[in-house]
Design a protein around this motif. Sequence first.
Motif, PDB file in Angstrom:
ATOM      1  N   VAL A 163      31.755  14.214 -34.267  1.00 14.64           N
ATOM      2  CA  VAL A 163      32.845  14.511 -33.516  1.00 14.64           C
ATOM      3  C   VAL A 163      32.492  14.072 -31.810  1.00 14.64           C
ATOM      4  CG1 VAL A 163      34.044  16.408 -32.257  1.00 14.64           C
ATOM      5  CG2 VAL A 163      33.502  16.530 -34.898  1.00 14.64           C
ATOM      6  N   HIS A 164      31.427  13.822 -31.688  1.00 14.38           N
ATOM      7  CA  HIS A 164      30.796  13.495 -30.223  1.00 14.38           C
ATOM      8  C   HIS A 164      30.123  12.155 -30.143  1.00 14.38           C
ATOM      9  CE1 HIS A 164      31.738  17.600 -28.926  1.00 14.38           C
ATOM     10  NE2 HIS A 164      31.085  18.139 -29.746  1.00 14.38           N
ATOM     11  N   PRO A 165      30.629  11.338 -29.727  1.00 14.75           N
ATOM     12  CA  PRO A 165      30.208   9.926 -29.888  1.00 14.75           C
ATOM     13  C   PRO A 165      28.824   9.815 -29.276  1.00 14.75           C
ATOM     14  CG  PRO A 165      32.351   9.688 -29.182  1.00 14.75           C
ATOM     15  CD  PRO A 165      32.133  11.009 -28.987  1.00 14.75           C
ATOM     16  N   GLY A 166      27.644   9.172 -29.712  1.00 14.27           N
ATOM     17  CA  GLY A 166      26.402   9.179 -29.148  1.00 14.27           C
ATOM     18  C   GLY A 166      25.568   8.836 -30.163  1.00 14.27           C
ATOM     19  N   ALA A 167      23.992   8.981 -29.866  1.00 11.16           N
ATOM     20  CA  ALA A 167      22.965   8.613 -30.564  1.00 11.16           C
ATOM     21  C   ALA A 167      22.772   9.875 -31.637  1.00 11.16           C
ATOM     22  CB  ALA A 167      21.738   7.976 -29.810  1.00 11.16           C
ATOM     23  N   TYR A 168      22.493   9.946 -32.839  1.00  3.66           N
ATOM     24  CA  TYR A 168      22.049  10.981 -33.618  1.00  3.66           C
ATOM     25  C   TYR A 168      20.952  10.423 -34.500  1.00  3.66           C
ATOM     26  CZ  TYR A 168      26.738  13.273 -32.837  1.00  3.66           C
ATOM     27  OH  TYR A 168      27.683  13.847 -32.342  1.00  3.66           O
ATOM     28  N   TYR A 169      19.869  11.547 -34.871  1.00  5.41           N
ATOM     29  CA  TYR A 169      19.112  11.615 -35.476  1.00  5.41           C
ATOM     30  C   TYR A 169      19.023  12.088 -36.830  1.00  5.41           C
ATOM     31  CZ  TYR A 169      13.958  11.608 -36.877  1.00  5.41           C
ATOM     32  OH  TYR A 169      12.787  11.453 -37.949  1.00  5.41           O
ATOM     33  N   PHE A 170      18.693  11.455 -37.902  1.00  2.00           N
ATOM     34  CA  PHE A 170      19.042  12.122 -39.260  1.00  2.00           C
ATOM     35  C   PHE A 170      17.599  11.959 -40.179  1.00  2.00           C
ATOM     36  CE2 PHE A 170      23.133  10.613 -38.265  1.00  2.00           C
ATOM     37  CZ  PHE A 170      23.811  11.748 -38.515  1.00  2.00           C
ATOM     38  N   VAL A 171      17.077  12.870 -40.608  1.00  2.00           N
ATOM     39  CA  VAL A 171      15.888  12.971 -41.476  1.00  2.00           C
ATOM     40  C   VAL A 171      16.108  13.716 -42.633  1.00  2.00           C
ATOM     41  CG1 VAL A 171      15.276  15.089 -40.293  1.00  2.00           C
ATOM     42  CG2 VAL A 171      13.325  13.635 -41.331  1.00  2.00           C
ATOM     43  N   MET A 172      15.365  13.076 -43.621  1.00  2.00           N
ATOM     44  CA  MET A 172      15.354  13.527 -45.224  1.00  2.00           C
ATOM     45  C   MET A 172      13.850  14.041 -45.603  1.00  2.00           C
ATOM     46  SD  MET A 172      16.052  11.472 -48.883  1.00  2.00           S
ATOM     47  CE  MET A 172      15.662  12.483 -50.272  1.00  2.00           C
ATOM     48  N   HIS A 173      13.861  15.178 -46.315  1.00  2.00           N
ATOM     49  CA  HIS A 173      12.800  15.705 -46.969  1.00  2.00           C
ATOM     50  C   HIS A 173      12.840  16.207 -48.348  1.00  2.00           C
ATOM     51  CE1 HIS A 173       8.511  17.195 -46.948  1.00  2.00           C
ATOM     52  NE2 HIS A 173       9.033  18.092 -47.789  1.00  2.00           N
ATOM     53  N   ALA A 174      12.138  15.419 -49.259  1.00  2.00           N
ATOM     54  CA  ALA A 174      12.264  16.062 -50.733  1.00  2.00           C
ATOM     55  C   ALA A 174      10.907  15.952 -51.431  1.00  2.00           C
ATOM     56  CB  ALA A 174      13.312  15.380 -51.376  1.00  2.00           C
ATOM     57  N   CYS A 175      10.757  17.108 -52.208  1.00  2.00           N
ATOM     58  CA  CYS A 175       9.891  17.192 -53.268  1.00  2.00           C
ATOM     59  C   CYS A 175      10.092  16.243 -54.404  1.00  2.00           C
ATOM     60  CB  CYS A 175       9.630  18.496 -53.389  1.00  2.00           C
ATOM     61  SG  CYS A 175       8.104  18.639 -54.861  1.00  2.00           S
ATOM     62  N   VAL A 176       9.255  15.596 -54.882  1.00  2.00           N
ATOM     63  CA  VAL A 176       9.324  14.613 -55.986  1.00  2.00           C
ATOM     64  C   VAL A 176       8.421  15.066 -57.187  1.00  2.00           C
ATOM     65  CG1 VAL A 176       9.091  12.412 -56.707  1.00  2.00           C
ATOM     66  CG2 VAL A 176       9.586  12.713 -54.376  1.00  2.00           C
ATOM     67  N   LEU A 214      20.707   6.719 -35.398  1.00  2.00           N
ATOM     68  CA  LEU A 214      22.126   5.956 -35.621  1.00  2.00           C
ATOM     69  C   LEU A 214      22.959   6.330 -34.433  1.00  2.00           C
ATOM     70  CD1 LEU A 214      23.145   6.720 -39.419  1.00  2.00           C
ATOM     71  CD2 LEU A 214      21.580   4.867 -38.357  1.00  2.00           C
ATOM     72  N   SER A 215      23.732   5.163 -34.034  1.00  2.00           N
ATOM     73  CA  SER A 215      24.731   5.176 -32.885  1.00  2.00           C
ATOM     74  C   SER A 215      26.119   5.395 -33.627  1.00  2.00           C
ATOM     75  CB  SER A 215      24.779   4.006 -32.134  1.00  2.00           C
ATOM     76  OG  SER A 215      25.622   4.235 -31.073  1.00  2.00           O
ATOM     77  N   LYS A 217      30.049   6.864 -33.584  1.00  2.00           N
ATOM     78  CA  LYS A 217      31.423   7.096 -32.845  1.00  2.00           C
ATOM     79  C   LYS A 217      32.070   8.116 -33.636  1.00  2.00           C
ATOM     80  CE  LYS A 217      33.516   2.851 -33.577  1.00  2.00           C
ATOM     81  NZ  LYS A 217      32.308   2.241 -34.456  1.00  2.00           N
ATOM     82  N   ALA A 218      33.020   8.508 -32.939  1.00  2.40           N
ATOM     83  CA  ALA A 218      33.794   9.862 -33.185  1.00  2.40           C
ATOM     84  C   ALA A 218      34.693   9.484 -34.696  1.00  2.40           C
ATOM     85  CB  ALA A 218      34.986  10.307 -32.341  1.00  2.40           C
ATOM     86  N   GLY A 219      34.640  10.174 -35.699  1.00  3.19           N
ATOM     87  CA  GLY A 219      35.127   9.853 -36.934  1.00  3.19           C
ATOM     88  C   GLY A 219      33.880   9.227 -38.015  1.00  3.19           C
ATOM     89  N   ASP A 220      32.932   8.645 -37.610  1.00  2.08           N
ATOM     90  CA  ASP A 220      31.976   8.183 -38.502  1.00  2.08           C
ATOM     91  C   ASP A 220      31.546   9.323 -39.184  1.00  2.08           C
ATOM     92  OD1 ASP A 220      32.543   5.598 -37.303  1.00  2.08           O
ATOM     93  OD2 ASP A 220      30.561   5.798 -35.942  1.00  2.08           O
ATOM     94  N   GLN A 221      31.168   8.895 -40.716  1.00  3.55           N
ATOM     95  CA  GLN A 221      30.583   9.773 -41.647  1.00  3.55           C
ATOM     96  C   GLN A 221      29.124   9.212 -42.146  1.00  3.55           C
ATOM     97  OE1 GLN A 221      33.821  10.188 -44.572  1.00  3.55           O
ATOM     98  NE2 GLN A 221      34.121  12.365 -43.578  1.00  3.55           N
ATOM     99  N   VAL A 222      28.053  10.273 -42.167  1.00  3.84           N
ATOM    100  CA  VAL A 222      26.927   9.950 -42.624  1.00  3.84           C
ATOM    101  C   VAL A 222      26.476  10.962 -43.720  1.00  3.84           C
ATOM    102  CG1 VAL A 222      24.328   9.632 -42.105  1.00  3.84           C
ATOM    103  CG2 VAL A 222      26.222   9.153 -40.374  1.00  3.84           C
ATOM    104  N   TRP A 223      25.645  10.390 -44.814  1.00  2.00           N
ATOM    105  CA  TRP A 223      25.233  11.111 -45.994  1.00  2.00           C
ATOM    106  C   TRP A 223      24.056  10.444 -46.730  1.00  2.00           C
ATOM    107  CZ3 TRP A 223      29.934   8.397 -46.272  1.00  2.00           C
ATOM    108  CH2 TRP A 223      30.131   7.434 -47.281  1.00  2.00           C
ATOM    109  N   LEU A 224      23.612  11.326 -47.539  1.00  4.34           N
ATOM    110  CA  LEU A 224      22.281  10.659 -48.441  1.00  4.34           C
ATOM    111  C   LEU A 224      22.874  10.696 -49.967  1.00  4.34           C
ATOM    112  CD1 LEU A 224      19.162  12.766 -47.377  1.00  4.34           C
ATOM    113  CD2 LEU A 224      19.426  10.315 -47.388  1.00  4.34           C
ATOM    114  N   GLU A 225      22.543   9.576 -50.641  1.00  5.10           N
ATOM    115  CA  GLU A 225      22.971   9.407 -52.018  1.00  5.10           C
ATOM    116  C   GLU A 225      21.764   8.774 -52.923  1.00  5.10           C
ATOM    117  OE1 GLU A 225      25.950   6.193 -53.856  1.00  5.10           O
ATOM    118  OE2 GLU A 225      26.722   7.452 -52.327  1.00  5.10           O
TER     119      GLU A 225
END
Length: 251
Positions: A163-176, A214-215, A217-225
Motif C-alpha cells: 500500500v505504501h511504496p518503499g523498501a520492505y524486508y521479508f524473512v522466512m523461518h521454517a522447521c524441516v 525488496l523495493s 510500488k503500490a499494488g505489488d504482491q509478495v508471497w512464499l511458495e
Amino acid sequence: MSRLWLLLLPLLLSSHAPAAAGAQEEPGVAECPGQRCGCAGGGAAGIPGLHGQLGAAGRDGRDGRDGSIGPPGPKGDVGNSAVDGAKGEPGFPGRTGMHGELGRPGQPGMKGDPGDCATMPKSAFTAKLSAPRPASGSPIKFDVILTNSGNHYDPSTGKFTCVHPGAYYFVMHACVYLAGVYANLKKNGEVVNRYHSAWVNGWNGVAVSGGSVLSLKAGDQVWLEVQDANNGIFVRSDIDSSFSGFLLSPE
C-alpha cells in the motif's frame, strides 16, 4: 709718557758717551750700564725691561667638596594651557544620541499555528502455519496472525499487497523434518530469492531461514511458495514455521 722720555734722554746720552782720552777706570769698579749702580756711587736708572714669556700652566687643583642641597624653591604658578602646553581639564560627557530610523529592529511577529507532524506509514506482519507440509504450486497460507499492521497481509491467500511504496524486508523461518525444502520468494509471480534446506536421515530436525529487501510500488504482491508437494516444512505445538515482512523506509 712722551714727557718722561724727554727727561730721560739726556741721561741716556751721557751714560753712553765714550770716556775721555787717557781716563782710566778705577780698579775694582765695574760698569753698570743703564742703571744706577750702588757700587759706583749711584748712576742713572736704566730703561724698564720687556715683559717675560708666560710660564707653564700650573697643575689642576683638587676637586672641592660637594655643597649641601639647598632648600626647595617655591611652587611656580600654573601656566596657561594654550601657551605652556599643559593638559586641560576633561570636559563633561555628551548626551546619548537618538537611534537612527534605518536598521532599527522591527516588532516581533505573531507566533504561527503549529504545523502537522509528519506521520510514518506503517506496514508490518508476522504469520505462522497451522499445519505442516503446505501444497506446492500456490502461495503458502500462513494463517495464524501474530501482527498485521494495516491488514496488508491476507492470511486467506498468503499474499502481502503493498500500500505504501518503499523498501520492505521479508524473512522466512521454517522447521524441516522428514524431507528437504525448496521455497521461493516471489514478487508479482516472479522468483526473486530461493531458500533451501536438505533433510539428513536420522536427524530430529533442521531449520531453513532467509530474508530479502525488496523495493515495492503500490499494488505489488509478495508471497512464499514451495516447489515440491513432498516438502519438509513442519509445525507442531512446540515448533513453528513463519513468514514476516515490514516497511523499512517509505518513498
